[in-house]
Design a protein around this motif. Structure first.
Motif, PDB file in Angstrom:
ATOM      1  N   VAL A   1      -3.902  30.119  76.446  1.00 42.14           N
ATOM      2  CA  VAL A   1      -3.961  28.930  75.596  1.00 42.14           C
ATOM      3  C   VAL A   1      -5.097  29.136  74.602  1.00 42.14           C
ATOM      4  CG1 VAL A   1      -4.383  26.442  75.510  1.00 42.14           C
ATOM      5  CG2 VAL A   1      -3.011  27.422  77.369  1.00 42.14           C
ATOM      6  N   VAL A   2      -4.784  29.084  73.298  1.00 39.46           N
ATOM      7  CA  VAL A   2      -5.745  29.412  72.243  1.00 39.46           C
ATOM      8  C   VAL A   2      -6.071  28.169  71.432  1.00 39.46           C
ATOM      9  CG1 VAL A   2      -6.265  30.930  70.309  1.00 39.46           C
ATOM     10  CG2 VAL A   2      -4.663  31.695  72.083  1.00 39.46           C
ATOM     11  N   THR A   3      -7.370  27.910  71.227  1.00 41.22           N
ATOM     12  CA  THR A   3      -7.817  26.780  70.410  1.00 41.22           C
ATOM     13  C   THR A   3      -8.807  27.269  69.361  1.00 41.22           C
ATOM     14  OG1 THR A   3      -9.565  26.259  72.007  1.00 41.22           O
ATOM     15  CG2 THR A   3      -7.471  25.078  72.226  1.00 41.22           C
ATOM     16  N   GLY A   4      -8.899  26.531  68.247  1.00 37.71           N
ATOM     17  CA  GLY A   4      -9.652  27.014  67.096  1.00 37.71           C
ATOM     18  C   GLY A   4     -10.902  26.240  66.754  1.00 37.71           C
ATOM     19  N   ALA A   5     -11.411  26.520  65.567  1.00 37.76           N
ATOM     20  CA  ALA A   5     -12.649  25.933  65.065  1.00 37.76           C
ATOM     21  C   ALA A   5     -12.468  24.448  64.737  1.00 37.76           C
ATOM     22  CB  ALA A   5     -13.088  26.691  63.815  1.00 37.76           C
ATOM     23  N   TRP A   6     -13.584  23.761  64.465  1.00 32.03           N
ATOM     24  CA  TRP A   6     -13.475  22.335  64.137  1.00 32.03           C
ATOM     25  C   TRP A   6     -12.648  22.168  62.868  1.00 32.03           C
ATOM     26  CZ3 TRP A   6     -18.671  19.753  62.185  1.00 32.03           C
ATOM     27  CH2 TRP A   6     -19.145  20.439  61.061  1.00 32.03           C
ATOM     28  N   THR A   7     -11.948  21.067  62.784  1.00 28.26           N
ATOM     29  CA  THR A   7     -11.041  20.655  61.708  1.00 28.26           C
ATOM     30  C   THR A   7      -9.810  21.547  61.587  1.00 28.26           C
ATOM     31  OG1 THR A   7     -11.804  21.858  59.696  1.00 28.26           O
ATOM     32  CG2 THR A   7     -13.106  19.932  60.400  1.00 28.26           C
ATOM     33  N   SER A   8      -9.655  22.557  62.426  1.00 30.73           N
ATOM     34  CA  SER A   8      -8.566  23.522  62.241  1.00 30.73           C
ATOM     35  C   SER A   8      -7.246  22.995  62.783  1.00 30.73           C
ATOM     36  CB  SER A   8      -8.905  24.859  62.906  1.00 30.73           C
ATOM     37  OG  SER A   8      -8.981  24.730  64.307  1.00 30.73           O
ATOM     38  N   VAL A   9      -6.164  23.628  62.334  1.00 34.81           N
ATOM     39  CA  VAL A   9      -4.826  23.377  62.861  1.00 34.81           C
ATOM     40  C   VAL A   9      -4.310  24.670  63.487  1.00 34.81           C
ATOM     41  CG1 VAL A   9      -4.288  21.512  61.263  1.00 34.81           C
ATOM     42  CG2 VAL A   9      -3.772  23.874  60.607  1.00 34.81           C
TER      43      VAL A   9
ATOM     44  N   PRO B   1      -6.021  29.939  65.475  1.00 35.57           N
ATOM     45  CA  PRO B   1      -5.317  29.968  66.766  1.00 35.57           C
ATOM     46  C   PRO B   1      -4.049  30.815  66.723  1.00 35.57           C
ATOM     47  CG  PRO B   1      -6.096  27.758  66.308  1.00 35.57           C
ATOM     48  CD  PRO B   1      -6.311  28.544  65.055  1.00 35.57           C
ATOM     49  N   GLU B   2      -3.260  30.675  65.658  1.00 34.81           N
ATOM     50  CA  GLU B   2      -2.050  31.497  65.560  1.00 34.81           C
ATOM     51  C   GLU B   2      -2.391  32.982  65.443  1.00 34.81           C
ATOM     52  OE1 GLU B   2       1.781  32.324  62.642  1.00 34.81           O
ATOM     53  OE2 GLU B   2       0.853  30.332  62.649  1.00 34.81           O
ATOM     54  N   THR B   3      -3.425  33.294  64.680  1.00 34.59           N
ATOM     55  CA  THR B   3      -3.825  34.694  64.528  1.00 34.59           C
ATOM     56  C   THR B   3      -4.084  35.332  65.882  1.00 34.59           C
ATOM     57  OG1 THR B   3      -4.784  34.276  62.347  1.00 34.59           O
ATOM     58  CG2 THR B   3      -5.564  36.234  63.528  1.00 34.59           C
ATOM     59  N   TYR B   4      -4.873  34.659  66.715  1.00 38.33           N
ATOM     60  CA  TYR B   4      -5.206  35.210  68.027  1.00 38.33           C
ATOM     61  C   TYR B   4      -4.045  35.095  69.010  1.00 38.33           C
ATOM     62  CZ  TYR B   4     -10.001  36.374  66.927  1.00 38.33           C
ATOM     63  OH  TYR B   4     -11.127  36.970  66.386  1.00 38.33           O
ATOM     64  N   ALA B   5      -3.213  34.070  68.874  1.00 34.03           N
ATOM     65  CA  ALA B   5      -2.044  33.967  69.751  1.00 34.03           C
ATOM     66  C   ALA B   5      -1.134  35.181  69.568  1.00 34.03           C
ATOM     67  CB  ALA B   5      -1.280  32.677  69.451  1.00 34.03           C
ATOM     68  N   ARG B   6      -0.913  35.563  68.328  1.00 36.84           N
ATOM     69  CA  ARG B   6      -0.072  36.725  68.070  1.00 36.84           C
ATOM     70  C   ARG B   6      -0.704  38.003  68.613  1.00 36.84           C
ATOM     71  NH1 ARG B   6       4.246  36.014  64.860  1.00 36.84           N
ATOM     72  NH2 ARG B   6       4.515  33.925  63.985  1.00 36.84           N
ATOM     73  N   LYS B   7      -2.011  38.104  68.525  1.00 33.84           N
ATOM     74  CA  LYS B   7      -2.681  39.278  69.077  1.00 33.84           C
ATOM     75  C   LYS B   7      -2.559  39.324  70.599  1.00 33.84           C
ATOM     76  CE  LYS B   7      -3.850  40.829  65.125  1.00 33.84           C
ATOM     77  NZ  LYS B   7      -3.100  41.987  64.569  1.00 33.84           N
ATOM     78  N   MET B   8      -2.564  38.178  71.245  1.00 30.68           N
ATOM     79  CA  MET B   8      -2.383  38.154  72.690  1.00 30.68           C
ATOM     80  C   MET B   8      -0.971  38.607  73.072  1.00 30.68           C
ATOM     81  SD  MET B   8      -5.273  37.362  74.071  1.00 30.68           S
ATOM     82  CE  MET B   8      -5.963  38.356  72.739  1.00 30.68           C
TER      83      MET B   8
ATOM     84  N   THR C   1      -0.440  27.604  71.406  1.00 31.13           N
ATOM     85  CA  THR C   1      -1.347  26.880  70.523  1.00 31.13           C
ATOM     86  C   THR C   1      -0.824  25.465  70.352  1.00 31.13           C
ATOM     87  OG1 THR C   1      -0.169  27.477  68.496  1.00 31.13           O
ATOM     88  CG2 THR C   1      -1.893  28.995  69.247  1.00 31.13           C
ATOM     89  N   PHE C   2      -1.683  24.574  69.873  1.00 27.83           N
ATOM     90  CA  PHE C   2      -1.241  23.200  69.629  1.00 27.83           C
ATOM     91  C   PHE C   2      -2.211  22.529  68.666  1.00 27.83           C
ATOM     92  CE2 PHE C   2      -4.280  22.943  73.052  1.00 27.83           C
ATOM     93  CZ  PHE C   2      -4.967  21.761  72.846  1.00 27.83           C
ATOM     94  N   ASP C   3      -1.757  21.442  68.066  1.00 29.44           N
ATOM     95  CA  ASP C   3      -2.632  20.603  67.245  1.00 29.44           C
ATOM     96  C   ASP C   3      -3.230  19.514  68.112  1.00 29.44           C
ATOM     97  OD1 ASP C   3      -2.323  21.865  64.766  1.00 29.44           O
ATOM     98  OD2 ASP C   3      -0.443  20.806  64.379  1.00 29.44           O
TER      99      ASP C   3
ATOM    100  N   GLN D   1      -1.277  32.851  86.376  1.00 31.38           N
ATOM    101  CA  GLN D   1      -2.002  33.683  85.413  1.00 31.38           C
ATOM    102  C   GLN D   1      -2.148  32.938  84.084  1.00 31.38           C
ATOM    103  OE1 GLN D   1      -3.548  36.585  85.746  1.00 31.38           O
ATOM    104  NE2 GLN D   1      -3.008  36.865  87.889  1.00 31.38           N
ATOM    105  N   ILE D   2      -2.918  31.859  84.115  1.00 30.89           N
ATOM    106  CA  ILE D   2      -3.187  31.063  82.922  1.00 30.89           C
ATOM    107  C   ILE D   2      -4.649  31.256  82.530  1.00 30.89           C
ATOM    108  CG2 ILE D   2      -3.274  28.727  81.958  1.00 30.89           C
ATOM    109  CD1 ILE D   2      -1.051  27.953  83.896  1.00 30.89           C
ATOM    110  N   HIS D   3      -4.867  31.523  81.244  1.00 31.49           N
ATOM    111  CA  HIS D   3      -6.217  31.779  80.729  1.00 31.49           C
ATOM    112  C   HIS D   3      -6.457  30.931  79.490  1.00 31.49           C
ATOM    113  CE1 HIS D   3      -6.004  35.241  83.392  1.00 31.49           C
ATOM    114  NE2 HIS D   3      -4.890  35.613  82.768  1.00 31.49           N
ATOM    115  N   GLY D   4      -7.728  30.752  79.145  1.00 31.83           N
ATOM    116  CA  GLY D   4      -8.086  29.977  77.969  1.00 31.83           C
ATOM    117  C   GLY D   4      -8.933  30.785  77.009  1.00 31.83           C
ATOM    118  N   LEU D   5      -8.631  30.679  75.706  1.00 35.49           N
ATOM    119  CA  LEU D   5      -9.395  31.352  74.666  1.00 35.49           C
ATOM    120  C   LEU D   5      -9.832  30.330  73.631  1.00 35.49           C
ATOM    121  CD1 LEU D   5     -10.502  33.717  73.029  1.00 35.49           C
ATOM    122  CD2 LEU D   5      -8.171  34.184  72.225  1.00 35.49           C
ATOM    123  N   GLY D   6     -11.144  30.109  73.533  1.00 37.24           N
ATOM    124  CA  GLY D   6     -11.697  29.173  72.566  1.00 37.24           C
ATOM    125  C   GLY D   6     -12.409  29.908  71.449  1.00 37.24           C
TER     126      GLY D   6
END
Length: 321
Positions: free
Chosen positions: A57-65, A70-77, A86-88, A132-137
């Motif tokens: 589960v990938v989340t991004g910087a403040w004010t981000s969508v 998040p999408e950039t890193y989701a694709r890399k995962m 990812t989610f808003d 096998q659930i992980h979090g990426l902030g």
């Protein structure tokens, strides 16, 4: 309201899907505290029927969508063998159908709650290995991710990229000392009293009346200034943000941690303070000369960061943690 009825998942939630090269994306929605949140599940397109994948589960910087870093890193995962999600956050992006008073509010409490529910949601998906659930902030959401992962039996490991982990000393250093912080808290209370006060989030260097008058990622169309980006900030959120001090509470984290940061990025002293008080297993990688925004989308820096956190998550399959 908590996670939707499981029987509805296969039909109602997974309404649309698209293929992009070797990655399948599927639009989904889930509920948290009476709000419908919009998310995206990323899967390898060549997976076998019945495969259950580890997920990040990938989340991004403040004010981000979700379509930004998040999408950039989701694709890399996904490229590294994981599913990703990812989610808003509530009040942002496609999850933004809320009153003005709570739209575009950088609320640590609300965002942490949304991440927790995202973990609960992905655990119910048929493509996901719920063990096998992980979090990426990334950046500001790193603190929220720590809070959402701490004590959460659904989550195995956590990774943080360019984490913004502040304490009161850092807050005062960044926001104009004790007087500056007090002034922004007054702004926050006044904005909340009138039902919210929404301003532009990003602008060119030196711009007036915007949250981030610094140019760079959020202001550049070929980087973060994408059509999906709200480019908004609610001044009612200042108090919650300024009084949120995740660097002071590393002891709450009970999961193995990986951190990628740089002395050239934002507030590295917050990472050092957090790691000094963290008693668990930590993998750290300090990259040389990488700016905060470069962690969001510079190909070389993203690749190196993704490698580190993916290796960290992958090790969970060989350990009990």
């Amino acid at each position: 309201m908590k996670t939707l009825v499981l029987a509805a998942l296969a039909t109602g939630l997974m309404a649309t899907s698209a293929l992009s090269s070797d990655i399948e994306t599927r639009k989904v929605s889930f509920e948290n505290e009476g709000v419908t949140l919009s998310g995206t599940l990323y899967l390898p397109s060549e997976r076998q029927s019945g495969d259950k994948l580890p997920v990040v589960v990938v989340t991004g910087a403040w004010t981000s969508v979700q379509e930004q870093m998040p999408e950039t890193y989701a694709r890399k995962m996904v490229e590294r063998g994981f599913a990703a999600f990812t989610f808003d956050f509530r009040g942002w992006g496609k999850s933004g159908d809320l009153p003005k008073s709570v739209r575009f509010v950088e609320s640590p409490d609300a965002k942490t709650s949304d991440i927790r529910e995202a973990f609960a949601f992905v655990a119910t998906l048929p493509e996901i290995d719920s063990a096998q659930i992980h979090g990426l902030g990334i950046c500001a959401s790193s603190g929220y991710m720590v809070d959402a992962v701490a004590g959460n039996p659904l989550v195995r490991r956590i990774g943080l990229v360019a984490p913004w982990l502040q304490n009161s000393e850092i807050v005062e250093a960044v926001y104009g000392g004790a007087e500056g912080v007090a002034g922004l808290i007054d702004v926050s209370r006044a904005a909340a009293a009138k039902g919210g006060e929404i301003i532009r989030a990003a602008g060119p260097e030196g711009a007036q009346g915007v949250l981030m008058p610094i140019g760079g990622y959020y202001y550049e169309a070929d980087r973060g200034a994408i059509p999906e980006y709200d480019d908004k900030w609610n001044n009612a959120g200042w108090e919650g943000w300024l009084t949120y001090h995740p660097a002071d509470n590393p002891q709450r984290l009970d999961k193995p941690l990986a951190v990628v940061h740089s002395e050239a990025a934002a507030i590295p002293q917050g990472v050092r303070a957090f790691l000094q008080g963290f008693a668990g297993d930590a993998t750290t990688q300090w990259l040389e000369g990488v700016s905060q925004f470069d962690f969001y989308d510079n190909p070389e820096d993203v690749e190196r960061s993704a490698d580190t956190v993916a290796d960290h998550f992958r090790a969970a399959t060989q350990s009990k943690n």
